[in-house]
Design a protein around this motif. Structure first.
Motif, PDB file in Angstrom:
ATOM      1  N   ILE A   1       1.414   2.760   3.067  1.00 26.35           N
ATOM      2  CA  ILE A   1       2.670   3.449   2.777  1.00 26.35           C
ATOM      3  C   ILE A   1       2.412   4.804   2.134  1.00 26.35           C
ATOM      4  CG2 ILE A   1       3.970   1.301   2.597  1.00 26.35           C
ATOM      5  CD1 ILE A   1       3.857   1.578  -0.446  1.00 26.35           C
ATOM      6  N   THR A   2       1.269   4.974   1.471  1.00 25.98           N
ATOM      7  CA  THR A   2       0.933   6.277   0.895  1.00 25.98           C
ATOM      8  C   THR A   2       0.658   7.281   2.003  1.00 25.98           C
ATOM      9  OG1 THR A   2      -1.341   5.446   0.693  1.00 25.98           O
ATOM     10  CG2 THR A   2       0.036   5.370  -1.268  1.00 25.98           C
TER      11      THR A   2
ATOM     12  N   ASP B   1       2.429  -0.872   5.697  1.00 26.50           N
ATOM     13  CA  ASP B   1       3.756  -1.025   6.292  1.00 26.50           C
ATOM     14  C   ASP B   1       3.666  -2.073   7.410  1.00 26.50           C
ATOM     15  OD1 ASP B   1       6.599   0.371   6.750  1.00 26.50           O
ATOM     16  OD2 ASP B   1       5.714  -0.097   8.694  1.00 26.50           O
TER      17      ASP B   1
ATOM     18  N   VAL C   1      10.136   3.829  -3.428  1.00 28.35           N
ATOM     19  CA  VAL C   1       9.644   3.753  -2.057  1.00 28.35           C
ATOM     20  C   VAL C   1      10.723   4.264  -1.118  1.00 28.35           C
ATOM     21  CG1 VAL C   1       8.872   2.226  -0.205  1.00 28.35           C
ATOM     22  CG2 VAL C   1       8.121   1.819  -2.551  1.00 28.35           C
TER      23      VAL C   1
ATOM     24  N   MET D   1       5.742   7.309   2.211  1.00 25.67           N
ATOM     25  CA  MET D   1       6.818   6.422   1.766  1.00 25.67           C
ATOM     26  C   MET D   1       6.871   6.282   0.244  1.00 25.67           C
ATOM     27  SD  MET D   1       6.454   3.463   4.720  1.00 25.67           S
ATOM     28  CE  MET D   1       7.793   2.464   4.048  1.00 25.67           C
ATOM     29  N   VAL D   2       5.847   6.777  -0.452  1.00 23.45           N
ATOM     30  CA  VAL D   2       5.835   6.685  -1.917  1.00 23.45           C
ATOM     31  C   VAL D   2       6.419   7.978  -2.477  1.00 23.45           C
ATOM     32  CG1 VAL D   2       4.420   6.440  -3.989  1.00 23.45           C
ATOM     33  CG2 VAL D   2       3.830   5.165  -1.906  1.00 23.45           C
TER      34      VAL D   2
ATOM     35  N   THR E   1       8.396  -4.611  -0.785  1.00 24.04           N
ATOM     36  CA  THR E   1       8.579  -4.761  -2.233  1.00 24.04           C
ATOM     37  C   THR E   1       7.592  -5.765  -2.810  1.00 24.04           C
ATOM     38  OG1 THR E   1      10.938  -4.223  -2.058  1.00 24.04           O
ATOM     39  CG2 THR E   1      10.213  -5.391  -4.037  1.00 24.04           C
TER      40      THR E   1
ATOM     41  N   LEU F   1      -1.633   1.282  -4.232  1.00 23.78           N
ATOM     42  CA  LEU F   1      -0.621   1.453  -3.190  1.00 23.78           C
ATOM     43  C   LEU F   1      -1.249   1.795  -1.841  1.00 23.78           C
ATOM     44  CD1 LEU F   1       2.125   3.372  -5.193  1.00 23.78           C
ATOM     45  CD2 LEU F   1       2.151   0.975  -4.471  1.00 23.78           C
TER      46      LEU F   1
ATOM     47  N   VAL G   1      10.547  -1.842  -8.586  1.00 20.21           N
ATOM     48  CA  VAL G   1      10.521  -1.133  -7.317  1.00 20.21           C
ATOM     49  C   VAL G   1      11.937  -0.707  -6.947  1.00 20.21           C
ATOM     50  CG1 VAL G   1       9.932  -1.243  -4.871  1.00 20.21           C
ATOM     51  CG2 VAL G   1       8.519  -2.456  -6.551  1.00 20.21           C
TER      52      VAL G   1
ATOM     53  N   ALA H   1       3.891  -4.391  -2.614  1.00 18.00           N
ATOM     54  CA  ALA H   1       3.655  -3.338  -3.605  1.00 18.00           C
ATOM     55  C   ALA H   1       3.573  -3.916  -5.014  1.00 18.00           C
ATOM     56  CB  ALA H   1       4.753  -2.285  -3.517  1.00 18.00           C
TER      57      ALA H   1
END
Length: 373
Positions: free
Chosen positions: A23-24, A16, A44, A28-29, A58, A11, A76, A61
């Motif tokens: 995103i980590t 983004d 998410v 966002m996770v 989506t 991830l 997801v 990921a």
């Protein structure tokens, strides 16, 4: 069972699309875990409910998790950040307190800001802007464009952008095309509706683009200015006093004379000149001859006159030929430096972009962390 550490590492590679960060890292996770059968459940947190790039997140990921050893399926679930989580994200992006301001004026900013100007319309200023920006982005640089031509905006169509910016409370996330972050008033009007604004509103719009739009840490920012030396040119000088002016002209002597006024404004505002770009220099015929449709020498004479009037050496950075591919790229939203990089126009634009990238960044006002013992 897939290890959670491997899932988290996968991830880390999901970026983004708007903020251009993992995103980590953005918080966002919400959760990720796998069962004994290898099915991964990922939750998410989107910044807003109507995030236009939810499907991209989506898909990315899912693709990254699917290659982790032991993963057989990925589910997801998309949720939305709470107000507190969004505030934490904005503070992380903008710094302590989430202070608003123009980040490119900060003493520690290393962003090169180029205000692309012309004396008159129709010289290809916007096409030059988007091609230079895309050329730098293709080299791996972080680049942004502010379409400051509020009345004659064209950058979204030249970049093939149809997506609207994402609003996260008082923060605006600009769309990204060809690796370049772009903001334009054209993204906020319906269809081809005209924008009939006077000076104060023009200044406020430009100020909002520079304060409310989150570009992140850029290597270069281009401003596509309207022709002439009107309200926007003055506002740029006030809002971005360190911006360098890049003047675009054609070889025609009349066009060069008008363009001189756009460059000479630097003597009144205290800005510096990055150089001159001559567009539509010649048309290459099938037999290899060059037809100078608009005459010749305009770029050289403009650079010489600006050097004399400002007391500094203003270089002629390049001479871009007339090419059908340049126009076709503009119409299709795929700049020629990306669609046909082997053409003469693309190569000249790449050369100009390289010269801009090589220009030194100012260190005035920055702390170098040096102490005398």
């Amino acid at each position: 069972m897939p290890e959670e550490s491997l899932l988290r590492a996968a991830l880390d590679r999901v970026i983004d699309p708007e903020l251009r960060r993992p995103i980590t890292e953005l918080g966002m996770v919400e959760s990720v875990h796998a069962d004994a059968a290898g099915t991964v459940d990922l939750a998410v947190l989107l910044t807003i409910a109507g995030c236009p790039l939810r499907e991209t997140i989506t898909a990315d990921a899912t693709a990254e998790l699917s290659v982790v050893p032991g993963v057989t399926a990925v589910n997801v679930t998309l949720k939305v950040m709470s107000t507190e989580q969004r505030e934490q994200l904005k503070e992380m992006l903008r710094g302590p307190g989430g202070q608003r301001g123009i980040p490119f004026n900060e003493p520690n900013s290393l962003t090169k800001v180029y205000a692309v100007a012309s004396g008159k319309g129709g010289v290809g200023k916007s096409s030059v802007t988007v091609n230079l920006a895309c050329a730098l982005a293709a080299q791996g640089l972080r680049v942004g464009i502010v379409d400051a031509d509020v009345h004659g905006f064209s950058v979204p169509s030249l970049m093939g952008i149809t997506q609207a910016p994402t609003r996260m409370d008082d923060m605006i996330l600009p769309p990204v095309a060809h690796g370049v972050k772009v903001i334009s008033i054209g993204m906020f009007v319906d269809g081809n509706q005209p924008v009939a604004w006077r000076g104060p509103m023009l200044h406020r719009a430009l100020e909002q683009f520079l304060t409310d739009v989150y570009f992140g840490d850029l290597d270069a920012l281009f401003l596509d200015l309207p022709p002439g030396t009107g309200d926007i040119a003055i506002s740029v000088a006030q809002l971005l006093p360190k911006a360098k002016i890049l003047v675009v002209t054609t070889p025609q002597s009349a066009a060069a004379e008008v363009a001189e006024r756009a460059g000479s404004i630097a003597t009144q505002t205290g800005q510096s000149l990055a150089g001159v770009v001559e567009n539509m220099s010649y048309l290459e015929l099938e037999d290899g001859q060059k037809l100078e449709v608009f005459g010749n020498g305009g770029g050289e004479s403009l650079a010489a006159r600006l050097s004399a009037s400002t007391g500094t050496q203003v270089p002629l950075l390049g001479k871009i030929p007339l090419q059908v591919s340049l126009r076709e790229g503009a119409d299709s939203g795929m700049p020629v430096v990306l669609s046909q990089p082997a053409t003469a126009a693309a190569r000249e634009l790449e050369k100009i972009a390289a010269s801009l990238a090589a220009q030194p960044r100012g260190l005035s006002g920055r702390s170098l962390g040096v102490s005398v013992k």
